[in-house]
Design an enzyme around this catalytic site. Structure first.
Site, short mmCIF file in Angstrom:
data_model
loop_
_atom_site.label_atom_id
_atom_site.label_comp_id
_atom_site.label_asym_id
_atom_site.label_seq_id
_atom_site.Cartn_x
_atom_site.Cartn_y
_atom_site.Cartn_z
CG HIS A 129 -0.21 0.17 2.51
ND1 HIS A 129 0.24 -0.89 3.25
CD2 HIS A 129 0.15 1.29 3.22
CE1 HIS A 129 0.83 -0.46 4.34
NE2 HIS A 129 0.80 0.86 4.35
CG HIS A 245 7.18 5.09 1.56
ND1 HIS A 245 7.08 6.26 2.27
CD2 HIS A 245 6.82 4.10 2.42
CE1 HIS A 245 6.70 6.00 3.50
NE2 HIS A 245 6.51 4.69 3.63
#
EC number: 3.1.4.-
Length: 296
Positions: A129, A245
């Site tokens: 995620h 990220h």
């Protein structure tokens, strides 16, 4: 009609009885036989099993590889997280797995041991995620108003489905400095969708007194590594792309300078061609996951 209760011995004997022989109906010729194919699982299927089983009512790091719970269990509090979810394909898992394997060979010491986030201990694939919020806490009475507010803001934003390209292996720590994550940085999408979603999430949670994620820091404040890179970039202060990220592994130890230098030689073959498509935003409140679709 009364029900008849059988004893255990009768039940066992019935299970051990030899099966009756049934005449098999001859199969049609192969060229006339219909080809059975199972449809793919809907994306919402994964939301049903998004939470792991609780094995203890207390925070016991020994049950979780040394990890410490960031948000303790408190009745009436609901851990909340807003994020973009990604289930890598088989080919994408191969690229990510190769990067993790190289990183494992370069780290030194038992505390620097890497724990992959691609699969569970039982070998099941795990979702990855991009976070759009911190792990925050909502009260019971705040759950529904927050979801109404966030969904309304998302629908009015006209943000549509978009792709994100990943690049560069790096590491970041959690806010408590108890874990370090090995991450792939996200490149800025064409329509700046990550920053737009972040502002929506920060605004909706801020209304309920929750802290923002990746809020631009003042020069006088003590900055962590992602914030330093953002401030030094040529982008505007509101562009926090370099903070976004995807975590692919974690460690309990702070990477040493030597580890960081060795990581620069990791071969990222295949990563430049990897584009992740996001068509919904996930909101997890407690064990309930809501999937909010983005227009195509």
């Amino acid at each position: 009609m009364a029900l008849v209760q059988y004893s255990d011995s009768e039940s066992d004997a019935e299970q051990e009885a030899p099966p009756r022989k049934i005449n098999k109906i001859q199969d049609p010729p192969s060229h006339h036989r219909p080809i059975a194919s199972l449809p793919p699982l809907p994306a919402s299927f994964h939301d049903l099993y998004a939470s792991s089983t609780r094995v203890s009512v207390r925070d016991d790091p020994s049950l979780h590889g040394g990890r410490k719970r960031v948000i303790p269990h408190v009745e009436g509090n609901w851990p909340t997280h807003i994020y973009l979810e990604w289930y890598p394909s088989k080919e994408e898992l191969g690229i990510l797995g190769n990067i993790i394997t190289q990183a494992e060979h370069m780290l030194r010491g038992e505390q620097a041991k890497l724990h992959s986030l691609l699969h569970s201990d039982l070998g099941a694939q795990l979702p990855l995620h991009i976070s759009l919020s911190r792990p925050v806490v909502l009260r019971t009475e705040e759950r529904e108003p927050f979801m109404d507010s966030f969904q309304g803001a998302l629908q009015n934003s006209e943000i549509s489905a978009f792709d994100v390209q990943l690049e560069n292996l790096d590491w970041v720590s959690n806010s408590e400095k108890t874990r370090w994550f090995y991450v792939l940085r996200a490149r800025r999408p064409d329509k700046d969708d990550l920053n737009r979603l972040l502002r929506l999430s920060n605004g909706s949670l801020g209304y309920f007194g929750q802290p923002a994620l990746y809020k631009p820091a003042s020069p006088a404040s003590k900055l962590d590594e992602p914030q330093r890179r953002t401030q030094d970039s040529e982008h505007s202060p509101n562009d926090l792309t370099e903070c976004f990220h995807v975590s692919i592994a974690w460690s309990l130890a702070h990477p040493s300078l030597e580890d960081t230098e060795r990581m620069e030689s990791i071969n990222l073959q295949g990563l430049n061609d990897l584009r992740v498509h996001f068509d919904c935003v996930k909101a997890k409140i407690g064990n309930n996951v809501s999937s909010i679709p983005l227009p195509r």
